[in-house]
Scaffold this active site. Structure first.
Site, PDB file in Angstrom:
ATOM      1  N   LEU A 157       0.810  -1.217   0.000  1.00  0.00           N
ATOM      2  CA  LEU A 157       0.000   0.000   0.000  1.00  0.00           C
ATOM      3  C   LEU A 157       0.851   1.278   0.000  1.00  0.00           C
ATOM      4  O   LEU A 157       1.770   1.413   0.798  1.00  0.00           O
ATOM      5  CB  LEU A 157      -0.896  -0.008   1.244  1.00  0.00           C
ATOM      6  CG  LEU A 157      -2.035   1.018   1.275  1.00  0.00           C
ATOM      7  CD1 LEU A 157      -3.131   0.617   0.304  1.00  0.00           C
ATOM      8  CD2 LEU A 157      -2.599   1.140   2.680  1.00  0.00           C
ATOM      9  N   HIS A 158       0.556   2.181  -0.917  1.00  0.00           N
ATOM     10  CA  HIS A 158       1.228   3.484  -0.936  1.00  0.00           C
ATOM     11  C   HIS A 158       0.316   4.512  -1.594  1.00  0.00           C
ATOM     12  O   HIS A 158      -0.452   4.182  -2.486  1.00  0.00           O
ATOM     13  CB  HIS A 158       2.586   3.411  -1.640  1.00  0.00           C
ATOM     14  CG  HIS A 158       2.562   2.868  -3.042  1.00  0.00           C
ATOM     15  ND1 HIS A 158       2.363   1.536  -3.330  1.00  0.00           N
ATOM     16  CD2 HIS A 158       2.715   3.476  -4.243  1.00  0.00           C
ATOM     17  CE1 HIS A 158       2.407   1.344  -4.641  1.00  0.00           C
ATOM     18  NE2 HIS A 158       2.614   2.520  -5.223  1.00  0.00           N
TER      19      HIS A 158
END
Ligand SMILES: [Zn+2]
Length: 173
Positions: free
Chosen positions: A126-127
């Site tokens: 996740l980013h």
């Protein structure tokens, strides 16, 4: 992120780019996890880091000043974040918006999350990406040659952001 995409080529207009990304060794499964563990074999153009997250430049920027906010824990869905982690992550995203407004003065900012490969996510961790948008962004080089003209080199950009890092500090008290 409709017409935002990685470019095949870059033309670094201020000076020859002095930054070279490392090759990624075969035993590295997740680039962000390796960065979180300070694996020196993996490049990181960090702006800010604490026990929970990292703020860094994207080394393949969609545009000048492209930043990412990355939780250090390996997860790949917003649903996996604890409530406090989610608040903390988006509190930092807001601070990064403020940092970009201060440093690169964009006309707008494209804030995006790609969850899963089908959604265009290249690293399955996740980013949140924040891509500054400037006026007259797409000229001949971009539309015809798949080449992005970058106004500043990555090390220069990193230095300018780090000079203003106090904007990010204290994002979560
Ligand atoms: Zn990871």
């Amino acid at each position: 992120m409709t017409d935002l995409k990685p470019y095949e080529y870059y033309l670094w207009s201020p000076k020859r780019e002095e930054y070279e990304a490392n090759e990624i060794p075969d035993d590295i499964n997740c680039i962000f996890c390796s960065q979180a563990e300070d694996d020196e074999r993996i490049s990181k153009l960090e702006i800010y880091e604490d026990d929970f997250l990292m703020v860094e430049l994207n080394i393949f920027p969609y545009n000048t000043g492209h930043l990412m906010v990355v939780p250090k824990r390996h997860l790949n869905s917003l649903t996996e974040l604890e409530d406090e982690e989610r608040d903390r992550l988006f509190s930092m995203v807001a601070k990064v918006e403020e940092l970009q407004r201060e440093v690169v003065d964009p006309a707008g900012i494209d804030v995006g999350l790609n969850i899963g490969e089908a959604a265009g996510e290249s690293i399955q961790h996740l980013h949140v990406q924040l891509v500054p948008i400037y006026g007259h962004d797409r000229g001949f080089m971009e539309t015809s040659l798949d080449t992005k003209v970058m106004k500043k080199s990555l090390p220069d950009m990193q230095e300018e952001y780090k000079d203003n890092v106090e904007i990010l500090e204290g994002y979560w008290e």
